[in-house]
Design an enzyme around this catalytic site. Structure first.
Site, PDB file in Angstrom:
ATOM      1  N   ARG A  46       0.843  -1.215   0.000  1.00  0.00           N
ATOM      2  CA  ARG A  46       0.000   0.000   0.000  1.00  0.00           C
ATOM      3  C   ARG A  46       0.873   1.258   0.000  1.00  0.00           C
ATOM      4  O   ARG A  46       0.564   2.238  -0.681  1.00  0.00           O
ATOM      5  CB  ARG A  46      -0.936  -0.006   1.215  1.00  0.00           C
ATOM      6  CG  ARG A  46      -1.906   1.167   1.194  1.00  0.00           C
ATOM      7  CD  ARG A  46      -2.957   1.055   2.281  1.00  0.00           C
ATOM      8  NE  ARG A  46      -2.395   1.209   3.608  1.00  0.00           N
ATOM      9  CZ  ARG A  46      -3.099   1.077   4.736  1.00  0.00           C
ATOM     10  NH1 ARG A  46      -4.384   0.785   4.677  1.00  0.00           N
ATOM     11  NH2 ARG A  46      -2.521   1.222   5.910  1.00  0.00           N
ATOM     12  N   LYS A 145      -2.364   7.106   1.335  1.00  0.00           N
ATOM     13  CA  LYS A 145      -2.117   7.393   2.758  1.00  0.00           C
ATOM     14  C   LYS A 145      -1.025   8.459   2.810  1.00  0.00           C
ATOM     15  O   LYS A 145       0.152   8.184   3.055  1.00  0.00           O
ATOM     16  CB  LYS A 145      -1.722   6.104   3.499  1.00  0.00           C
ATOM     17  CG  LYS A 145      -1.910   6.199   5.010  1.00  0.00           C
ATOM     18  CD  LYS A 145      -1.841   4.833   5.658  1.00  0.00           C
ATOM     19  CE  LYS A 145      -1.726   4.914   7.165  1.00  0.00           C
ATOM     20  NZ  LYS A 145      -2.832   5.582   7.859  1.00  0.00           N
ATOM     21  N   GLU A 178     -15.601   6.797   6.043  1.00  0.00           N
ATOM     22  CA  GLU A 178     -14.781   6.128   7.058  1.00  0.00           C
ATOM     23  C   GLU A 178     -14.666   7.067   8.235  1.00  0.00           C
ATOM     24  O   GLU A 178     -15.359   8.090   8.284  1.00  0.00           O
ATOM     25  CB  GLU A 178     -13.401   5.790   6.470  1.00  0.00           C
ATOM     26  CG  GLU A 178     -12.648   7.020   5.972  1.00  0.00           C
ATOM     27  CD  GLU A 178     -11.264   6.715   5.426  1.00  0.00           C
ATOM     28  OE1 GLU A 178     -10.693   5.652   5.741  1.00  0.00           O
ATOM     29  OE2 GLU A 178     -10.731   7.569   4.695  1.00  0.00           O
TER      30      GLU A 178
HETATM   31  N1  PMP Z   1      -8.836   5.150   7.530  1.00  0.00           N
HETATM   32  C1  PMP Z   1      -7.895   6.066   7.803  1.00  0.00           C
HETATM   33  C2  PMP Z   1      -8.129   7.481   7.387  1.00  0.00           C
HETATM   34  C3  PMP Z   1      -6.706   5.692   8.466  1.00  0.00           C
HETATM   35  O1  PMP Z   1      -5.764   6.598   8.729  1.00  0.00           O
HETATM   36  C4  PMP Z   1      -6.516   4.345   8.834  1.00  0.00           C
HETATM   37  C5  PMP Z   1      -5.232   3.899   9.485  1.00  0.00           C
HETATM   38  N2  PMP Z   1      -5.084   4.364  10.787  1.00  0.00           N
HETATM   39  C6  PMP Z   1      -7.544   3.417   8.569  1.00  0.00           C
HETATM   40  C7  PMP Z   1      -8.674   3.854   7.886  1.00  0.00           C
HETATM   41  C8  PMP Z   1      -7.398   1.968   8.931  1.00  0.00           C
HETATM   42  O2  PMP Z   1      -6.496   1.356   8.042  1.00  0.00           O
HETATM   43  P1  PMP Z   1      -5.562   0.150   8.501  1.00  0.00           P
HETATM   44  O3  PMP Z   1      -6.467  -0.956   8.920  1.00  0.00           O
HETATM   45  O4  PMP Z   1      -4.776  -0.187   7.287  1.00  0.00           O
HETATM   46  O5  PMP Z   1      -4.732   0.655   9.621  1.00  0.00           O
END
Ligand code: PMP
Length: 285
Positions: A46, A145, A178
């Site tokens: 990612r 990200k 989210e």
């Molecule tokens: N959404 C956002 C905006 C995030 O920053 C994160 C990570 N902290 C997540 C969702 C969760 O992603 P992951 O399970 O890959 O940590």
């Protein structure tokens, strides 16, 4: 940092690094469970996708960075930890021009992790709905990200002002996307759903773990479908997923109590399966 192990006090970045000047870069948060780096490959893949989407050419191949991550974990001697991996655009001039930064910066930090308070995992967590929408995919795809987290931070401030720790963000079409640092799931009549990628979300590694491994192992399946706020208010259960949060139940959204106001049975089963997997297996892939 950039290929060498340095102590916390020696780890310094230039004030001319575009990661600092413009939030120009990308990052990952990864967990170490029992000395094993959980889903290292998925996180690094990612990271390299994020880098590609902002046209940042990584300084190292993925396998080299994977080794650097393992070496940094070993150097810190931590068995359970949080890893932060960053790629910055690197040192340049004061102008925006990203390609005048000759060399990207690469940083791996290993430290202890601060989760939400334990009691919230038992009782469930209250969240709010942020007034500020998630940044549209056409402007800055939340799948990247990126080091520019101000959209999330401003929504997080709304949460803190409301005395809670997380906020649900809607997209500009009014659908649930989210949270500021977590993905979101709803359960109704035993059916689990989560917003699709085109709602404008980070493609969470924990979200994928729940969808493709944990739920199927429990004989459940997860549907990706557009979710409205009303669907969350009337859901039997709502839970959040994230690398730091793991899986945490939501007991209220603003003034709306979710289900019976505790952590629901499906959320609990998924949490238990999560804990079992990371303590017994914690696969790197
Ligand atoms: N959404 C956002 C905006 C995030 O920053 C994160 C990570 N902290 C997540 C969702 C969760 O992603 P992951 O399970 O890959 O940590």
């Amino acid at each position: 940092m950039d290929g060498s192990l340095v102590s916390r006090d020696e780890a310094k970045v230039s004030v001319y690094d575009h990661g600092l000047l413009y939030g120009d870069g990308c990052f990952e948060g990864i967990r170490v469970y029992g000395g094993r780096v959980f889903k290292l490959r998925s996180h690094l893949e990612r990271l390299y996708r994020s880098a590609d989407m902002i046209r940042l050419a990584p300084a190292y191949p993925l396998a080299t960075l994977a080794n650097a991550v393992r070496e940094t974990v070993a150097a810190n001697g931590l068995k359970d930890a949080y890893i932060r991996v960053l790629m910055t655009r690197g040192v340049g001039t004061l102008g925006l021009h990203p390609f005048r930064c000759p060399k990207p910066g690469t940083i791996v930090i290993v430290d202890a992790i601060q989760l939400y308070p334990e009691e919230l995992y038992q009782r469930g967590m209250k969240v709010i709905v942020a007034k500020r929408p998630r940044i549209p995919m056409q402007c800055l795809d939340p799948a990247i990200k990126s080091l520019n987290y101000l959209n999330n931070i401003l929504a997080k401030i709304e949460a803190i002002d409301a005395d809670v720790l997380e906020a649900i963000m809607l997209n500009t079409d009014g659908f649930v996307s989210e949270c500021t640092g977590d993905n979101i799931f709803a359960v109704r009549d035993g059916r689990i759903s989560t917003p699709p990628e085109d709602a404008g979300i980070l493609h969470g590694i924990t979200r994928a773990f729940v969808m493709h491994e944990l739920a199927p192992a429990l004989g459940m399946r997860v549907e990706q479908r557009p979710i409205r706020l009303e669907d969350l208010y009337t859901a039997d259960e709502v839970f959040l997923t994230g690398t730091a949060a793991e899986i945490i139940g939501v007991n209220a959204i603003g003034d709306h109590t979710i289900g019976s106001g505790g952590v629901g049975p499906i959320s609990k089963q998924l949490e238990a399966e999560f804990r079992r997997r990371v303590t017994t297996e914690a696969p790197e892939d």
